[in-house]
Scaffold this active site. Structure first.
Site, short mmCIF file in Angstrom:
data_model
loop_
_atom_site.label_atom_id
_atom_site.label_comp_id
_atom_site.label_asym_id
_atom_site.label_seq_id
_atom_site.Cartn_x
_atom_site.Cartn_y
_atom_site.Cartn_z
N LEU A 98 0.99 -1.29 -0.11
CA LEU A 98 0.02 -0.10 -0.17
C LEU A 98 0.81 1.16 0.09
O LEU A 98 1.93 1.37 0.78
CB LEU A 98 -0.99 0.03 1.20
CG LEU A 98 -2.13 -0.94 1.38
CD1 LEU A 98 -2.79 -0.65 2.75
CD2 LEU A 98 -2.95 -0.89 0.11
N ASP A 99 0.52 2.35 -0.63
CA ASP A 99 1.26 3.52 -0.65
C ASP A 99 1.12 4.02 0.80
O ASP A 99 0.47 3.72 1.45
CB ASP A 99 0.83 4.80 -1.54
CG ASP A 99 0.66 4.19 -2.97
OD1 ASP A 99 1.48 3.34 -3.20
OD2 ASP A 99 -0.30 5.10 -3.78
N ARG A 100 2.14 4.87 0.93
CA ARG A 100 2.35 5.43 2.33
C ARG A 100 1.22 6.16 2.77
O ARG A 100 0.67 6.17 3.80
CB ARG A 100 3.44 6.10 2.25
CG ARG A 100 4.06 7.07 3.74
CD ARG A 100 5.16 7.58 3.75
NE ARG A 100 5.11 8.81 2.78
CZ ARG A 100 4.43 10.23 2.89
NH1 ARG A 100 3.86 10.46 4.06
NH2 ARG A 100 4.33 10.98 1.91
#
Length: 335
Positions: free
Chosen positions: A162-164
């Site tokens: 997951l993106d930050r």
């Protein structure tokens, strides 16, 4: 419960990892040691000390411990655990292992709810603005390092990313010998991922705008190494996402359900922005400069709401849903 049939065949990279001997150095503070394999066509310095400094310039930083001292202390080792000497010659295919030295980093306290935990999987609800993997300025504060330290599970490894800036459901494997079966499941698109997003369409946006409307977003996305953003290009689509409008809010903002059928980097963010509807809180699309001018601040309004799949190890049906909300908005999801 045993699986009802053979699981997916691991990919070539997964099979190589499975054959690799265990690391000769233990984890330190939840971080694996660095492994550098001398490339086949290595044309750099030929001694171990000079080669490492050439490949990893930060090792020579003034604040770092002298690399020569680290060699003398036996902190740089071969695959079999024997230490390298600074003046040893390096040859293609040989490996040098060492621990990275970490810069000072603020690690704010964070609660990471556990959604599922058994002998095979740890599924958690990742907070917003927490990196999944240790990288750059986010090492000790990354999800993986936090969870390894909190659980004591050294082999813990994310099965997807997951993106930050994206919050929500993320699954981690517990047993190294099972990791390739789970990762292949994700690679084979046999996992249903569902996201919620809040977007504010600009005039002329091509997104559907009525509750209940659906669309299939198909694009050709490319992201090259070293580039910050994913580009939407002409050509045959390699990315697709199912979209449904769940709500139209008081200011015209749309609440969307998104089901990505492929897994490209920043896929949802790039696809929505390219249609004139960047996600609320976006800081990269359509470009970092444009996002900086138009962003209203706050969390990115993108939530990984759920995962559903048949477990390739146990045969169980897994369905995990986030307990988080999408973030502040004029109205909340009622279904």
């Amino acid at each position: 419960m045993s699986a009802s049939g053979p699981g997916p065949r691991p990919g070539r990279a997964a099979r190589r990892r499975a054959r690799r001997p265990p690391a000769p150095l233990p984890q330190r503070d939840g971080l694996d040691p660095v492994r550098w394999s001398v490339p086949p066509a290595w044309d750099g310095p030929t001694t171990a000390l000079a080669a490492l400094l050439h490949r990893f310039p930060p090792l020579a930083a003034p604040a770092a411990t002298s690399l020569a001292d680290r060699f003398r202390a036996g902190e740089v080792v071969r695959t079999d655990g024997t230490p390298w000497a600074a003046e040893d010659a390096v040859h293609p295919g040989e490996e040098l292992w060492f621990h990275r030295e970490l810069a000072a980093e603020e690690v704010p306290p964070a609660r990471i709810p556990v959604l599922l935990h058994d002998a095979h999987l740890l599924v958690v609800d990742k907070p917003y603005d927490m990196a999944t993997m240790p990288r750059g300025a986010h090492v000790r504060s990354s999800l993986l390092v936090r969870l390894r330290r909190e659980t004591g599970i050294a082999e813990l490894s994310p099965l997807h990313r997951l993106d930050r800036r994206t919050a929500g459901v993320i699954a981690l494997g517990i047993r190294a010998e099972e990791r390739s079966a789970y990762q292949q499941l994700f690679a084979a698109r046999a996992v249903r991922k569902e996201y919620l997003a809040r977007v504010r369409p600009a005039e002329g946006s091509t997104l559907p705008k009525a509750v209940g409307e659906r669309a299939l977003l198909e694009d050709r996305l490319e992201k090259h190494h070293g580039e910050l953003t994913t580009r939407v290009l002409p050509g045959e689509p390699n990315s697709s996402t199912e979209l449904e409008v769940l709500d139209v809010e008081a200011d015209g903002t749309l609440l969307l359900r998104l089901v990505p059928l492929t897994g490209r980097t920043h896929q949802l963010r790039a696809q929505l922005s390219s249609r004139g509807a960047p996600i609320v809180g976006e800081d990269l699309y359509p470009s970092p400069a444009e996002a900086a001018r138009t962003a209203g601040g706050g969390a990115l309004q993108l939530l990984a709401r759920g995962l559903a799949f048949t477990d390739p190890v146990t045969g169980e049906a897994r369905h995990v849903t986030s307990t988080r909300t999408l973030g502040p908005g004029p109205r909340t999801l009622a279904r």
